[in-house]
Design a protein around this motif. Structure first.
Motif, PDB file in Angstrom:
ATOM      1  N   GLY A 253      42.610  52.376 -16.795  1.00 42.73           N
ATOM      2  CA  GLY A 253      41.850  53.189 -16.172  1.00 42.73           C
ATOM      3  C   GLY A 253      40.636  53.609 -16.012  1.00 42.73           C
ATOM      4  N   ILE A 254      39.949  54.211 -14.784  1.00 42.88           N
ATOM      5  CA  ILE A 254      39.080  54.827 -14.509  1.00 42.88           C
ATOM      6  C   ILE A 254      38.480  55.491 -14.035  1.00 42.88           C
ATOM      7  N   SER A 255      37.951  55.853 -14.160  1.00 38.32           N
ATOM      8  CA  SER A 255      37.556  57.889 -13.603  1.00 38.32           C
ATOM      9  C   SER A 255      36.673  58.247 -13.889  1.00 38.32           C
ATOM     10  N   THR A 256      35.775  59.630 -13.831  1.00 41.64           N
ATOM     11  CA  THR A 256      34.296  60.025 -14.448  1.00 41.64           C
ATOM     12  C   THR A 256      35.446  61.515 -15.459  1.00 41.64           C
TER      13      THR A 256
ATOM     14  N   THR B  32      42.491  52.725 -21.922  1.00 42.54           N
ATOM     15  CA  THR B  32      43.451  52.024 -22.646  1.00 42.54           C
ATOM     16  C   THR B  32      44.196  52.126 -23.633  1.00 42.54           C
ATOM     17  N   VAL B  33      45.277  51.432 -22.697  1.00 43.68           N
ATOM     18  CA  VAL B  33      47.475  51.984 -23.564  1.00 43.68           C
ATOM     19  C   VAL B  33      47.546  50.352 -23.496  1.00 43.68           C
ATOM     20  N   HIS B  34      48.609  50.732 -24.459  1.00 47.68           N
ATOM     21  CA  HIS B  34      49.198  49.616 -24.782  1.00 47.68           C
ATOM     22  C   HIS B  34      50.639  50.523 -24.897  1.00 47.68           C
ATOM     23  N   LEU B  35      52.036  49.784 -24.070  1.00 52.43           N
ATOM     24  CA  LEU B  35      52.969  50.786 -24.210  1.00 52.43           C
ATOM     25  C   LEU B  35      54.320  49.814 -24.251  1.00 52.43           C
ATOM     26  N   GLU B  36      54.576  49.722 -24.787  1.00 50.60           N
ATOM     27  CA  GLU B  36      56.332  49.268 -25.413  1.00 50.60           C
ATOM     28  C   GLU B  36      57.599  49.858 -24.390  1.00 50.60           C
ATOM     29  N   GLN B  37      58.666  48.652 -24.327  1.00 44.53           N
ATOM     30  CA  GLN B  37      59.135  49.169 -23.231  1.00 44.53           C
ATOM     31  C   GLN B  37      60.219  47.775 -23.976  1.00 44.53           C
ATOM     32  N   ASP B  38      61.741  47.893 -24.447  1.00 40.04           N
ATOM     33  CA  ASP B  38      62.948  46.820 -24.428  1.00 40.04           C
ATOM     34  C   ASP B  38      62.518  46.072 -25.539  1.00 40.04           C
ATOM     35  N   GLY B  39      61.181  46.150 -26.394  1.00 45.05           N
ATOM     36  CA  GLY B  39      60.466  45.431 -27.198  1.00 45.05           C
ATOM     37  C   GLY B  39      58.820  44.261 -26.496  1.00 45.05           C
TER      38      GLY B  39
ATOM     39  N   LYS C  53      45.660  57.838 -15.423  1.00 44.27           N
ATOM     40  CA  LYS C  53      46.325  56.325 -14.825  1.00 44.27           C
ATOM     41  C   LYS C  53      46.789  54.257 -15.806  1.00 44.27           C
ATOM     42  N   ALA C  54      45.423  55.249 -16.617  1.00 39.10           N
ATOM     43  CA  ALA C  54      46.108  53.895 -17.719  1.00 39.10           C
ATOM     44  C   ALA C  54      47.797  53.474 -17.696  1.00 39.10           C
ATOM     45  N   TYR C  55      48.046  54.592 -17.981  1.00 43.80           N
ATOM     46  CA  TYR C  55      49.311  55.078 -18.223  1.00 43.80           C
ATOM     47  C   TYR C  55      50.761  54.414 -17.535  1.00 43.80           C
ATOM     48  N   LEU C  56      49.870  54.808 -15.852  1.00 35.25           N
ATOM     49  CA  LEU C  56      50.829  54.107 -14.757  1.00 35.25           C
ATOM     50  C   LEU C  56      50.328  52.686 -14.785  1.00 35.25           C
ATOM     51  N   ASN C  57      49.193  52.144 -14.666  1.00 29.23           N
ATOM     52  CA  ASN C  57      49.450  51.252 -14.130  1.00 29.23           C
ATOM     53  C   ASN C  57      49.543  50.444 -15.584  1.00 29.23           C
ATOM     54  N   ALA C  58      50.299  50.681 -16.899  1.00 27.39           N
ATOM     55  CA  ALA C  58      50.823  49.601 -18.319  1.00 27.39           C
ATOM     56  C   ALA C  58      52.637  50.289 -17.218  1.00 27.39           C
ATOM     57  N   ILE C  59      52.983  50.913 -16.917  1.00 27.07           N
ATOM     58  CA  ILE C  59      54.215  51.416 -16.198  1.00 27.07           C
ATOM     59  C   ILE C  59      54.671  50.425 -15.443  1.00 27.07           C
ATOM     60  N   ASN C  60      54.027  50.599 -14.265  1.00 25.55           N
ATOM     61  CA  ASN C  60      53.617  49.717 -13.311  1.00 25.55           C
ATOM     62  C   ASN C  60      53.555  47.697 -13.513  1.00 25.55           C
ATOM     63  N   LYS C  61      53.432  46.955 -14.351  1.00 25.81           N
ATOM     64  CA  LYS C  61      53.456  46.116 -14.668  1.00 25.81           C
ATOM     65  C   LYS C  61      54.766  45.649 -15.391  1.00 25.81           C
ATOM     66  N   MET C  62      55.472  46.685 -15.518  1.00 22.36           N
ATOM     67  CA  MET C  62      57.106  46.432 -16.415  1.00 22.36           C
ATOM     68  C   MET C  62      57.891  46.102 -15.267  1.00 22.36           C
ATOM     69  N   PRO C  63      58.399  45.076 -14.962  1.00 19.56           N
ATOM     70  CA  PRO C  63      60.154  44.189 -14.857  1.00 19.56           C
ATOM     71  C   PRO C  63      60.377  45.334 -13.527  1.00 19.56           C
TER      72      PRO C  63
END
Length: 518
Positions: A479-482, A465-472, A490-500
């Motif tokens: 993300g999950i994997s063995t 699980t990651v939390h990324l900050e962008q523009d406040g 995957k977690a990092y990209l999942n957070a980026i993909n949620k950005m507008p």
């Protein structure tokens, strides 16, 4: 004969005010649908005037979620109330929830209003809301630190103006259970017309007493409890829905109160909210934590094996948690897999089941046994990635050791094509994160990173699980994997993909992320 306690869920409003939580419209709708299946009485869908995103979420939930009352929060101001009414236009059972503070400290330092001005504002707000909807809830913010006589005066004015629900919030988690019970009795004895409205309570957990205070209020005449899944909320959070529900169910002999909840939906709702919010459930969390039904002590294990009631006052099946965790393997067929998904509470489209089954087969080839928790993790990941992926991880490579920096390369796919970048870092995860940042072409700041095993064993799935900050703004990713490095990427990209989309613009300046030695 037990009395019914209504459950008002504010996960999507107060719960989203948890630091670091930022849900998009589709995620809020999915949680609202889960709450409807759980059969909560009221869903507080958001604070429409706060942002266009909140307005859109409340509007969509109002249009698509049937069954529970759909509430929208509004300050005691005309603009707030009109905006809430507009967002609720399509609701089957709309409620405007308006509030103003009543404690002297809030009046002096926040509102800068007199008691008479607040009294008038409360009366006018309720009357305004009633012009739009027949169901209006009024809250006196910081009620438990207010003068009790004045509080009753404000509630009386709100009822006279047309309020149908009167809420008594312990906004800062200040009061004690016996004291709160006495306050509820005081209000019920002194407020004119109180017998014709629903008395509600909203407790925060700053001193760890939110659930106890809510139950004390219910014992003294409160008919509605406001709470959140997993106890999410500002500061230390709110009263936890699952703890309240199971306390009333397990000790129904004592409380003589019951809810209309479908308790078998609790575990699924808890996991969904944890996944979409990015807030990991602590292992020793009551009712839904990983350790809630785990026994390590030999004495405890002996007792449970002979009779589970020796140390388990809640059967795991009650909350929808299967007792038998080892269920499927690489030889299992699609039908068995789909039935297991249904048993775990997932009602999915056929094409989604097909995608999950392919992922399950790939996982089964890498693991000796596949647990229910593994299957849930796959399904929840499907929820997390349901948004269109702007960036997708194609492959990654990492070289690291005890000496020197780690080196990582990643290949990402987007609408623009394939991008490959490499970077160094303090550790393998740090190097992968830096490489991804180089590949997407714009800077982000890593605020938090967590990694845990989904199930036991050396072949367990890793959940990052990651939390990324962008523009406040903060965005959570999962993300999950063995492979824990892959899970982290995957977690990092999942957070980026949620950005507008406006955030997903390459920048010439790539700044260092605050990753540390991870």
């Amino acid at each position: 004969m037990s009395e019914v306690i209504k459950i008002f869920d504010t996960t999507l409003r107060d719960g989203e005010q948890t630091p670091g939580v930022c849900l998009n419209v589709k995620e809020k709708l999915e949680i609202a649908q889960s709450l409807a299946r759980l059969k909560v009485d009221c869903i507080e869908a958001g604070f429409p005037v706060a942002s266009p995103g909140d307005f859109a979420a409340v509007s969509q939930i109002a249009a698509e979620v049937k069954g529970p009352v759909i509430a929208a929060l509004a300050r005691a101001e005309r603009k707030d109330i009109e905006t809430a009414a507009q967002a609720l236009r399509a609701a089957e059972r709309p409620r405007i929830h308006t509030f103003i503070a009543t404690s002297d400290i809030h009046l002096q330092y926040k509102l800068k209003m007199s008691r008479d001005q607040v009294l008038a504002a409360a009366r006018e707000a309720v009357a305004c809301a009633r012009r739009f909807v027949p169901d209006v809830e009024f809250s006196a913010e910081d009620a438990t630190r207010s003068d009790w006589e004045y509080l009753c005066q404000v509630y009386g004015a709100a009822i006279a103006a047309g309020a149908t629900v009167i809420n008594v919030p312990d906004t800062v988690g200040f009061i004690a259970p016996d004291e709160f019970g006495a306050l509820i009795r005081f209000i019920r004895e002194r407020v004119p017309g109180i017998e014709d409205v629903t008395v509600s309570v909203h407790c925060h957990d700053d001193l760890g007493m939110a659930v106890a205070n809510s139950l004390a209020a219910a014992q003294n005449g409160a008919a509605q409890i406001e709470c959140t899944i997993n106890g999410l909320g500002e500061r230390a959070g709110n009263a936890s829905l699952e703890e309240l529900a199971l306390a009333l169910y397990t000790r129904r002999d004592y409380y003589r109160l019951h809810t209309g909840l479908d308790l078998s939906r609790i575990y699924r709702a808890s996991r969904l909210v944890s996944s979409l919010s990015g807030v990991v459930i602590q292992p020793n969390k009551a009712v839904v934590g990983d350790n809630a039904f785990a026994h390590e002590s030999g004495i405890h294990q002996h007792g449970v094996l002979n009779n589970a009631l020796t140390y388990e006052i809640i059967a795991p099946e009650i909350i929808g948690l299967a007792a038998n965790q080892i269920v499927l393997g690489k030889h299992s067929g699609r039908h068995a897999f789909e039935e297991r998904l249904k048993h775990l509470g997932y009602q999915l489209e056929s094409h989604t089941v097909d995608d999950l089954f392919r992922q399950f087969k790939q996982l089964a080839d890498r693991k000796k046994v596949v647990y229910d928790r593994d299957i849930e993790a796959l399904a929840l990941q499907q929820d997390s990635f349901r948004e269109s992926e702007h960036y997708r991880l194609v492959e990654h490579h990492v070289v690291s050791g005890s000496q020197g920096s780690a080196i990582a390369s990643v290949k990402l796919e987007s609408k623009a094509g394939l991008t490959e970048q490499a970077s160094c870092g303090d550790g393998p995860v740090d190097a992968v994160f830096r490489a991804i940042e180089q590949a997407v072409g714009f800077p982000v700041e890593l605020k938090d990173y967590q990694l845990k095993a989904v199930t036991a064993g050396q072949d367990a799935l890793g959940e990052a699980t990651v939390h990324l900050e962008q523009d406040g703004r903060v965005f959570a990713g999962r993300g999950i994997s063995t492979d824990v490095i892959e899970a982290s990427a995957k977690a990092y990209l999942n957070a980026i993909n949620k950005m507008p989309p406006v955030c997903l613009q390459p920048s010439a300046a790539i700044t260092k992320i605050a990753a540390g030695g991870i």
